[in-house]
Design an enzyme around this catalytic site. Structure first.
Site, short mmCIF file in Angstrom:
data_model
loop_
_atom_site.label_atom_id
_atom_site.label_comp_id
_atom_site.label_asym_id
_atom_site.label_seq_id
_atom_site.Cartn_x
_atom_site.Cartn_y
_atom_site.Cartn_z
N LYS A 144 3.59 -22.53 -77.13
CA LYS A 144 3.24 -22.12 -78.51
C LYS A 144 3.92 -20.79 -78.82
O LYS A 144 3.82 -19.84 -78.05
CB LYS A 144 1.72 -21.94 -78.66
CG LYS A 144 0.95 -23.24 -78.77
CD LYS A 144 -0.52 -22.96 -79.11
CE LYS A 144 -1.35 -24.23 -79.14
NZ LYS A 144 -2.79 -23.97 -79.35
N GLU A 186 -9.66 -14.01 -70.45
CA GLU A 186 -9.13 -15.39 -70.40
C GLU A 186 -9.30 -15.99 -69.01
O GLU A 186 -9.56 -17.19 -68.87
CB GLU A 186 -7.65 -15.42 -70.81
CG GLU A 186 -7.30 -14.75 -72.13
CD GLU A 186 -7.86 -15.43 -73.39
OE1 GLU A 186 -8.32 -16.59 -73.31
OE2 GLU A 186 -7.85 -14.78 -74.46
N LYS A 227 -4.30 -23.38 -66.64
CA LYS A 227 -3.74 -23.66 -67.98
C LYS A 227 -2.58 -24.65 -67.88
O LYS A 227 -2.43 -25.53 -68.72
CB LYS A 227 -3.31 -22.36 -68.68
CG LYS A 227 -2.77 -22.66 -70.07
CD LYS A 227 -2.75 -21.53 -71.05
CE LYS A 227 -2.19 -22.01 -72.40
NZ LYS A 227 -1.93 -20.95 -73.36
N GLU A 237 -2.56 -30.37 -78.06
CA GLU A 237 -3.99 -30.17 -78.37
C GLU A 237 -4.57 -31.33 -79.16
O GLU A 237 -5.22 -31.17 -80.18
CB GLU A 237 -4.18 -28.84 -79.13
CG GLU A 237 -5.62 -28.33 -79.01
CD GLU A 237 -5.83 -26.92 -79.58
OE1 GLU A 237 -5.00 -26.04 -79.33
OE2 GLU A 237 -6.85 -26.75 -80.26
N ARG A 241 -6.91 -30.02 -74.44
CA ARG A 241 -6.45 -28.61 -74.57
C ARG A 241 -7.44 -27.80 -75.40
O ARG A 241 -7.51 -26.58 -75.28
CB ARG A 241 -5.04 -28.56 -75.18
CG ARG A 241 -4.46 -27.14 -75.21
CD ARG A 241 -2.96 -27.10 -75.51
NE ARG A 241 -2.49 -25.71 -75.55
CZ ARG A 241 -1.21 -25.34 -75.56
NH1 ARG A 241 -0.25 -26.24 -75.54
NH2 ARG A 241 -0.89 -24.06 -75.59
N ASN A 245 -10.27 -23.26 -76.18
CA ASN A 245 -10.87 -22.49 -77.28
C ASN A 245 -12.29 -22.03 -76.97
O ASN A 245 -12.96 -21.48 -77.85
CB ASN A 245 -10.88 -23.32 -78.57
CG ASN A 245 -9.47 -23.58 -79.07
OD1 ASN A 245 -8.63 -22.70 -78.99
ND2 ASN A 245 -9.22 -24.79 -79.54
N HIS A 248 -13.66 -18.90 -78.36
CA HIS A 248 -12.68 -18.42 -79.33
C HIS A 248 -13.07 -18.62 -80.79
O HIS A 248 -12.67 -17.83 -81.64
CB HIS A 248 -11.31 -19.04 -79.05
CG HIS A 248 -10.56 -18.32 -77.96
ND1 HIS A 248 -11.04 -18.24 -76.68
CD2 HIS A 248 -9.38 -17.63 -77.97
CE1 HIS A 248 -10.18 -17.53 -75.95
NE2 HIS A 248 -9.17 -17.15 -76.71
N1 NAD Z 1 1.29 -18.44 -77.39
C1 NAD Z 1 0.07 -18.56 -76.91
O1 NAD Z 1 -0.34 -19.63 -76.45
C2 NAD Z 1 -0.83 -17.34 -76.92
C3 NAD Z 1 -2.04 -17.37 -76.21
C4 NAD Z 1 -2.81 -16.21 -76.18
C5 NAD Z 1 -2.38 -15.06 -76.84
N2 NAD Z 1 -1.22 -15.08 -77.54
C6 NAD Z 1 -0.73 -13.87 -78.22
O2 NAD Z 1 -0.52 -12.87 -77.24
C7 NAD Z 1 -0.63 -11.59 -77.85
C8 NAD Z 1 -1.45 -10.69 -76.95
O3 NAD Z 1 -0.77 -10.50 -75.75
P1 NAD Z 1 -1.06 -9.26 -74.77
O4 NAD Z 1 -2.50 -9.16 -74.54
O5 NAD Z 1 -0.14 -9.38 -73.62
O6 NAD Z 1 -0.71 -8.01 -75.70
P2 NAD Z 1 0.60 -7.12 -75.94
O7 NAD Z 1 1.83 -7.91 -75.84
O8 NAD Z 1 0.34 -6.38 -77.20
O9 NAD Z 1 0.55 -6.11 -74.71
C9 NAD Z 1 -0.51 -5.19 -74.64
C10 NAD Z 1 0.00 -3.78 -74.35
O10 NAD Z 1 0.37 -3.70 -72.98
C11 NAD Z 1 1.64 -3.08 -72.86
N3 NAD Z 1 2.24 -3.59 -71.63
C12 NAD Z 1 2.79 -4.80 -71.42
N4 NAD Z 1 3.11 -4.94 -70.13
C13 NAD Z 1 2.78 -3.79 -69.52
C14 NAD Z 1 2.88 -3.33 -68.18
N5 NAD Z 1 3.33 -4.11 -67.20
N6 NAD Z 1 2.44 -2.08 -67.90
C15 NAD Z 1 1.94 -1.30 -68.89
N7 NAD Z 1 1.81 -1.68 -70.17
C16 NAD Z 1 2.23 -2.92 -70.47
C17 NAD Z 1 2.35 -3.44 -74.12
O11 NAD Z 1 3.38 -2.55 -74.38
C18 NAD Z 1 1.21 -3.36 -75.14
O12 NAD Z 1 1.05 -2.03 -75.55
C19 NAD Z 1 -1.24 -11.82 -79.23
O13 NAD Z 1 -0.24 -11.66 -80.20
C20 NAD Z 1 -1.71 -13.27 -79.18
O14 NAD Z 1 -1.66 -13.90 -80.44
C21 NAD Z 1 -0.43 -16.20 -77.58
ZN ZN Z 2 -7.64 -15.85 -76.20
#
Ligand code: NAD
Ligand code: ZN
Length: 362
Positions: A144, A186, A227, A237, A241, A245, A248
């Site tokens: 996704k 998660e 997953k 989904e 899948r 959620n 969520h």
């Molecule tokens: N495609 C999908 O199936 C799916 C599923 C769940 C979430 N998402 C998306 O994922 C996003 C959230 O992802 P996230 O939680 O990784 O957030 P993010 O990408 O914003 O990362 C969180 C923070 O951690 C920092 N960071 C990343 N790696 C690091 C590291 N190794 N060391 C220190 N800092 C680090 C980043 O710079 C950022 O400030 C949302 O946009 C959400 O919609 C997508």
């Molecule tokens: Zn989530």
């Protein structure tokens, strides 16, 4: 020399791809078919990750052979305007249909890069190198991709499976605790809806001990593996899948009612607790099960007590959730720990009652 912890193959409707989990495994990316057969190699990397891991990244992906695009961090960067900017940059730098993009960062960079790759010349290959716990166990898997639009999160997107996912757990060395909790929310979800070994691992550890190399490897491997199993069986989904959620629908309603001034992991943590209460008040699980779920979420500090919007306001937001048909609210409930049931229609009165019972408990 790196250490590979697990290698699994995801079967999508269009392609097969490997998810490799290990420590210091970036050579798996540079040696992969997608990279060695590409005419141009682009890297979209989080600014923060690039500055924290500069030497390691430049050694694995020398700037003389890889075209770096450094992306600012933050959910607001996942937008159309940036997508167009990056698409133009690829064109100006000679990228073709035979080129590859590598996303290095958390879910924001992963979703955004996936979206750009899905659009460029109607789709080019992408490799995901997730660097947060959440992106390793969740967002990098399943194909996704999306950006946000004014009216909603992840509304514009496409299914665009990666050619490879390489989760190098040594990136977690620099991950702050609040981001660990985002991912753990998660992981706890995966455990409660069916991953028993992950449940034991979480039960027998705490945030500090989970960071030990052996434990974090097992954590990522079990949680990502769970997953992978689900998206391999139900990529689009249409059925199973949906269990992902869990927590969520309520979590999203809390996020949008609070105008995103709460993190996703926290909102989902509260969401899972409210669903535990809902499953108990509707007679599906015992009070003991409900307590067990609360204890696990609390042990990791995932859902600190805080004031919530009113049940009516939350209900209003749940009805707007994109996953619901008009009028009825469908939930993933539990009929026991490890036993999710999806697509369960619940009346507003029961939901209201569960939120009130939850607020009274906290
Ligand atoms: N495609 C999908 O199936 C799916 C599923 C769940 C979430 N998402 C998306 O994922 C996003 C959230 O992802 P996230 O939680 O990784 O957030 P993010 O990408 O914003 O990362 C969180 C923070 O951690 C920092 N960071 C990343 N790696 C690091 C590291 N190794 N060391 C220190 N800092 C680090 C980043 O710079 C950022 O400030 C949302 O946009 C959400 O919609 C997508
Ligand atoms: Zn989530």
């Amino acid at each position: 020399m790196g250490r590979i912890i697990s290698r699994r193959t995801v079967q999508s409707s269009t392609v097969q791809y490997d998810v490799i989990i290990g420590e210091d495994i970036l050579d798996q990316v540079s040696d992969s078919d997608a990279v060695t057969t590409a005419d141009f190699r682009g890297i979209i990397v989080s600014k923060r990750v690039y500055s924290l891991h500069l030497a390691k990244l430049n050694a694995a992906f020398p700037p003389s052979s890889y075209f770096y695009l450094v992306m600012n961090d933050g959910e607001d960067q996942k937008n159309f305007l940036n997508a167009e900017k990056y698409l133009c940059a690829l064109l100006e730098n000679g990228f073709s249909r035979k080129s590859v993009l590598i996303a290095i960062g958390g879910g924001v960079v992963g979703d955004f890069t996936g979206f750009v790759a899905s659009l460029y010349m109607r789709g080019i290959r992408i490799i995901q190198v997730p660097t947060t716990l959440l992106s390793m166990v969740d967002s990098s898997i399943g194909g996704k991709t999306a950006v946000n639009i004014g009216a909603g999160k992840n509304i514009a997107g496409a299914f665009h499976p990666p050619s490879l996912v390489a989760a190098d757990i040594s990136f977690l060395d620099t991950l702050p605790d609040d981001q660990w909790r985002e991912g753990l929310s998660e992981c706890i979800k995966h455990a409660l809806i069916g991953e028993k070994d992950l449940y034991s691992l979480l039960k027998n550890n705490n945030l500090d001990t989970l960071k030990f190399s052996e434990n974090r490897g097992e954590l990522v491997s079990l949680s990502a593996g769970f997953k992978i199993g689900i998206v391999s069986r139900d990529e689009k989904e249409l059925g199973e899948r949906a269990i992902l959620n869990f927590g969520h629908t309520v979590g999203h309603s809390i996020e949008s009612a609070l105008k995103y001034e709460i993190s996703h992991g926290t909102a989902v943590g509260i969401g899972m607790k409210i669903i535990a209460v809902l499953s108990e008040v509707t007679g599906l699980i015992t009070k003991d099960d409900e307590n067990t779920i609360f204890e696990m979420i609390d042990a990791y500090g995932i859902a600190p007590v805080r004031e919530l919007p009113s049940p009516d306001e939350l209900l209003m937001h749940m009805k707007y959730d994109k996953k619901n048909d008009s009028g009825t609210i469908r939930f993933v409930l539990l009929k026991g720990i490890f036993l999710p049931i999806y697509n369960v229609s619940v009346g507003s009165a029961d939901v209201r009652r569960a939120i009130k019972v939850y607020t009274g408990r906290e």
